[in-house]
Scaffold this active site. Structure first.
Site, PDB file in Angstrom:
ATOM      1  N   HIS A 141       0.844  -1.192   0.000  1.00  0.00           N
ATOM      2  CA  HIS A 141       0.000   0.000   0.000  1.00  0.00           C
ATOM      3  C   HIS A 141       0.880   1.244   0.000  1.00  0.00           C
ATOM      4  O   HIS A 141       1.375   1.671   1.031  1.00  0.00           O
ATOM      5  CB  HIS A 141      -0.948  -0.008   1.207  1.00  0.00           C
ATOM      6  CG  HIS A 141      -1.964  -1.095   1.142  1.00  0.00           C
ATOM      7  ND1 HIS A 141      -1.852  -2.259   1.861  1.00  0.00           N
ATOM      8  CD2 HIS A 141      -3.105  -1.212   0.420  1.00  0.00           C
ATOM      9  CE1 HIS A 141      -2.889  -3.030   1.599  1.00  0.00           C
ATOM     10  NE2 HIS A 141      -3.657  -2.423   0.725  1.00  0.00           N
ATOM     11  N   GLU A 168      -5.085   2.429  -3.138  1.00  0.00           N
ATOM     12  CA  GLU A 168      -5.702   1.110  -3.019  1.00  0.00           C
ATOM     13  C   GLU A 168      -5.946   0.643  -4.447  1.00  0.00           C
ATOM     14  O   GLU A 168      -6.424   1.410  -5.290  1.00  0.00           O
ATOM     15  CB  GLU A 168      -7.035   1.175  -2.272  1.00  0.00           C
ATOM     16  CG  GLU A 168      -6.909   1.354  -0.792  1.00  0.00           C
ATOM     17  CD  GLU A 168      -6.528   0.073  -0.054  1.00  0.00           C
ATOM     18  OE1 GLU A 168      -6.146  -0.922  -0.698  1.00  0.00           O
ATOM     19  OE2 GLU A 168      -6.602   0.093   1.173  1.00  0.00           O
ATOM     20  N   TYR A 220     -11.662  -1.916  -7.696  1.00  0.00           N
ATOM     21  CA  TYR A 220     -11.548  -0.466  -7.617  1.00  0.00           C
ATOM     22  C   TYR A 220     -10.089  -0.052  -7.433  1.00  0.00           C
ATOM     23  O   TYR A 220      -9.230  -0.835  -7.040  1.00  0.00           O
ATOM     24  CB  TYR A 220     -12.405   0.105  -6.471  1.00  0.00           C
ATOM     25  CG  TYR A 220     -11.788  -0.084  -5.110  1.00  0.00           C
ATOM     26  CD1 TYR A 220     -11.132   0.973  -4.482  1.00  0.00           C
ATOM     27  CD2 TYR A 220     -11.836  -1.303  -4.451  1.00  0.00           C
ATOM     28  CE1 TYR A 220     -10.545   0.802  -3.238  1.00  0.00           C
ATOM     29  CE2 TYR A 220     -11.255  -1.481  -3.215  1.00  0.00           C
ATOM     30  CZ  TYR A 220     -10.612  -0.425  -2.618  1.00  0.00           C
ATOM     31  OH  TYR A 220     -10.029  -0.590  -1.394  1.00  0.00           O
ATOM     32  N   TRP A 248     -14.283   3.141  -1.500  1.00  0.00           N
ATOM     33  CA  TRP A 248     -14.826   1.841  -1.898  1.00  0.00           C
ATOM     34  C   TRP A 248     -16.264   1.693  -1.437  1.00  0.00           C
ATOM     35  O   TRP A 248     -17.104   1.185  -2.174  1.00  0.00           O
ATOM     36  CB  TRP A 248     -13.947   0.678  -1.439  1.00  0.00           C
ATOM     37  CG  TRP A 248     -13.677   0.599   0.036  1.00  0.00           C
ATOM     38  CD1 TRP A 248     -14.403  -0.078   0.965  1.00  0.00           C
ATOM     39  CD2 TRP A 248     -12.597   1.202   0.744  1.00  0.00           C
ATOM     40  NE1 TRP A 248     -13.849   0.073   2.220  1.00  0.00           N
ATOM     41  CE2 TRP A 248     -12.729   0.861   2.107  1.00  0.00           C
ATOM     42  CE3 TRP A 248     -11.515   2.004   0.360  1.00  0.00           C
ATOM     43  CZ2 TRP A 248     -11.841   1.282   3.087  1.00  0.00           C
ATOM     44  CZ3 TRP A 248     -10.634   2.424   1.331  1.00  0.00           C
ATOM     45  CH2 TRP A 248     -10.795   2.064   2.674  1.00  0.00           C
TER      46      TRP A 248
END
Length: 181
Positions: free
Chosen positions: A25, A114, A104, A160
């Site tokens: 990340h 992300e 996504y 999200w």
């Protein structure tokens, strides 16, 4: 304690390896496998959580009940049960995958990205919730209509969840969640 591993994916969603969660990340996050879960109680309310301030991605942001990453070789439903215990101190039942193909990419203000293939589950809570303070700083049980409104207005909820809520509604929530729709 060893670092949690995540499953890396190619552009087509095929598994191509694994990497330490702590290494994936960042500004150039590789595509990897994750999941989101919306946890309902027996009266049809859904649990929203506010991510702990110590979380690497989207700290302090309101979101779905919990998220996670399946370990290499771990069944997705087993990962949902594991993360419910780790994050919320809760047992879950009747786990249903509502959005198996959700995917996504989102970038935070600090540049963290992300980039996930992230099936979305709904489940029923099976007992009390006792969240880990390392994961959750606040929580609220809400009616689905309130969640739908927050997502539609773009309130301070995770990117999200903003995308998932209308898709969940269009796909059809499980029958047991309908008490709050």
């Amino acid at each position: 304690m060893s670092d949690e591993l995540v499953v890396l994916l190619d552009h087509d969603g095929n598994r191509v390896g694994s990497a330490a969660k702590s290494s994936v990340h960042h500004r150039d996050t590789p595509l990897h496998l994750a999941f989101s879960c919306y946890l309902f109680d027996d009266s049809g309310r859904v649990l929203l959580t506010r991510r702990a301030l110590g979380k690497k991605t989207w700290p302090g942001v309101w979101t779905n009940s919990f998220c996670g990453h399946p370990a290499p070789g771990e069944a997705m439903v087993d990962a949902v049960h594991r993360r419910a215990r780790q994050e919320l101190g809760a047992a879950v039942r009747d786990v249903v995958c509502v959005l198996p193909d959700f995917r996504y990419r989102a970038e935070a203000a600090d540049g963290t990205v992300e980039n996930e293939v992230c099936p979305v589950f709904c489940a029923l809570v099976d007992g009390p919730v006792a969240p880990s303070p390392d994961e959750v700083m606040d929580l609220v049980w809400a009616q689905w209509a309130e969640v739908r409104t927050a997502a539609a207005l773009g309130w301070a909820i995770s990117p999200w969840a903003q995308s998932q809520v209308p898709l969940l509604e269009a796909a059809g929530l499980p029958e047991w969640s309908r008490a709050s729709v």
